[in-house]
Design an enzyme around this catalytic site. Structure first.
Site, PDB file in Angstrom:
ATOM      1  CE  LYS A  13      -2.074  -0.731   3.970  1.00  0.00           C
ATOM      2  NZ  LYS A  13      -1.647  -2.050   4.431  1.00  0.00           N
ATOM      3  NE  ARG A  88      -4.690  -0.962   9.572  1.00  0.00           N
ATOM      4  CZ  ARG A  88      -3.572  -0.400   9.119  1.00  0.00           C
ATOM      5  NH1 ARG A  88      -3.590   0.777   8.572  1.00  0.00           N
ATOM      6  NH2 ARG A  88      -2.446  -1.062   9.205  1.00  0.00           N
ATOM      7  NE  ARG A 127       6.997  -3.340   6.079  1.00  0.00           N
ATOM      8  CZ  ARG A 127       5.707  -3.058   5.963  1.00  0.00           C
ATOM      9  NH1 ARG A 127       5.122  -3.067   4.778  1.00  0.00           N
ATOM     10  NH2 ARG A 127       4.980  -2.782   7.019  1.00  0.00           N
ATOM     11  NE  ARG A 161       5.695  -0.278  10.143  1.00  0.00           N
ATOM     12  CZ  ARG A 161       4.498  -0.388   9.580  1.00  0.00           C
ATOM     13  NH1 ARG A 161       4.316   0.073   8.360  1.00  0.00           N
ATOM     14  NH2 ARG A 161       3.506  -0.947  10.229  1.00  0.00           N
ATOM     15  NE  ARG A 172       1.630  -4.589  11.193  1.00  0.00           N
ATOM     16  CZ  ARG A 172       2.809  -4.452  10.582  1.00  0.00           C
ATOM     17  NH1 ARG A 172       3.891  -4.969  11.117  1.00  0.00           N
ATOM     18  NH2 ARG A 172       2.893  -3.816   9.462  1.00  0.00           N
TER      19      ARG A 172
HETATM   20  P1  AMP Z   1       0.494   0.710   8.935  1.00  0.00           P
HETATM   21  O1  AMP Z   1       1.704   1.590   8.838  1.00  0.00           O
HETATM   22  O2  AMP Z   1      -0.631   1.173   8.062  1.00  0.00           O
HETATM   23  O3  AMP Z   1       0.815  -0.751   8.755  1.00  0.00           O
HETATM   24  O4  AMP Z   1      -0.050   0.863  10.442  1.00  0.00           O
HETATM   25  C1  AMP Z   1       0.742   0.509  11.549  1.00  0.00           C
HETATM   26  C2  AMP Z   1      -0.102   0.431  12.818  1.00  0.00           C
HETATM   27  O5  AMP Z   1      -0.709   1.697  13.064  1.00  0.00           O
HETATM   28  C3  AMP Z   1      -1.256  -0.563  12.768  1.00  0.00           C
HETATM   29  O6  AMP Z   1      -0.869  -1.884  13.104  1.00  0.00           O
HETATM   30  C4  AMP Z   1      -2.212   0.044  13.808  1.00  0.00           C
HETATM   31  O7  AMP Z   1      -1.756  -0.211  15.134  1.00  0.00           O
HETATM   32  C5  AMP Z   1      -2.038   1.552  13.561  1.00  0.00           C
HETATM   33  N1  AMP Z   1      -2.979   2.077  12.551  1.00  0.00           N
HETATM   34  C6  AMP Z   1      -2.653   2.640  11.337  1.00  0.00           C
HETATM   35  N2  AMP Z   1      -3.734   3.034  10.676  1.00  0.00           N
HETATM   36  C7  AMP Z   1      -4.798   2.720  11.473  1.00  0.00           C
HETATM   37  C8  AMP Z   1      -6.204   2.858  11.333  1.00  0.00           C
HETATM   38  N3  AMP Z   1      -6.764   3.411  10.240  1.00  0.00           N
HETATM   39  N4  AMP Z   1      -6.986   2.423  12.353  1.00  0.00           N
HETATM   40  C9  AMP Z   1      -6.461   1.879  13.465  1.00  0.00           C
HETATM   41  N5  AMP Z   1      -5.144   1.696  13.658  1.00  0.00           N
HETATM   42  C10 AMP Z   1      -4.307   2.120  12.672  1.00  0.00           C
END
Ligand code: AMP
Length: 216
Positions: A13, A88, A127, A161, A172
């Protein structure tokens, strides 16, 4: 043009949203990046979401909805935005519809990047990112052309990360299936859903997305 890019963790993404934003002059809004910045800066929001992020759970809907609602009004989004990692949950999708209506904006397409779980764990655990410009890399699938040097800006500093470890990735993925996947049904009825095969390499996924959006 306003877009949502959604898919499981490791689907690509962020990579695709970044390229699409550059190509079309849109702003990429990643709730994951915003939340990581809040945690790093130890803001009130950062303190509230730190544990959920570290353990691979979703953060509270109210917090992410507020972040996005404040952010879409900023002038850099005048040409349009790409939401990466938001919505999400169905509650977030409903809140997004309401806030866009309120601001007289529309959602043009929802790009779903589809990838099976067994591919994702290997993708995520390999990554890393340039600490200076944010360019994304992967040990196997996309190493820098010169080892240890960012292709884009020449920096030699990279970061990983904290939540990109196998145990957290599995959590996740569970959160994705139970809370985010229902969005496929939510958006399917709207005619705006464009599904692409995210198991392909970065360039082919990019092509599929361009084709899916070509009429828009
Ligand atoms: P990402 O970078 O999109 O993989 O997000 C990393 C983490 O941030 C996720 O595992 C959640 O803990 C939190 N997070 C990111 N976007 C959201 C969202 N829209 N709703 C809830 N938690 C989020």
């Amino acid at each position: 043009m306003n877009l949502v890019v959604f898919g499981p963790p490791g689907a690509g993404k962020g990579t695709q949203a970044r390229m699409l934003a550059e190509a079309r002059g849109l702003v990429q809004l990643s709730t994951g990046d915003m939340l990581r910045a809040a945690v790093a800066a130890e803001t009130d929001i950062g303190k509230q979401v730190k544990e959920a992020m570290e353990t691979g759970q979703l953060c509270p809907d109210e917090i992410v909805i507020r972040l996005i609602s404040d952010r879409v009004d900023e002038p850099d989004g005048a040409n349009g935005f790409i939401l990466d990692g938001f919505p999400r949950t169905v509650a977030q999708a409903e809140a997004l519809d309401a806030l866009l209506k309120d601001k007289n904006k529309d959602l043009d397409a929802v790009v779903e990047i589809k990838v099976d779980d067994d591919l994702l764990v290997g993708r995520i655990t390999g990554r890393f990112t340039c600490a200076n410009c944010g360019e994304g890399y992967h040990e196997t699938f996309r190493p820098p052309k010169r080892p240890g040097v960012c292709d884009k800006c020449g920096s030699t500093e990279f970061t990983r990360r904290e939540d990109d470890n196998e145990e957290t990735v599995r959590r996740r993925l569970t959160a994705y299936h139970s809370e985010t996947e229902p969005l496929v049904d939510y958006y399917s009825g709207t005619g705006r859903m464009k599904t692409v095969d995210g198991a392909q390499d970065i360039a082919s996924v990019k092509e599929q997305i361009e084709e899916a959006l070509s009429g828009l």
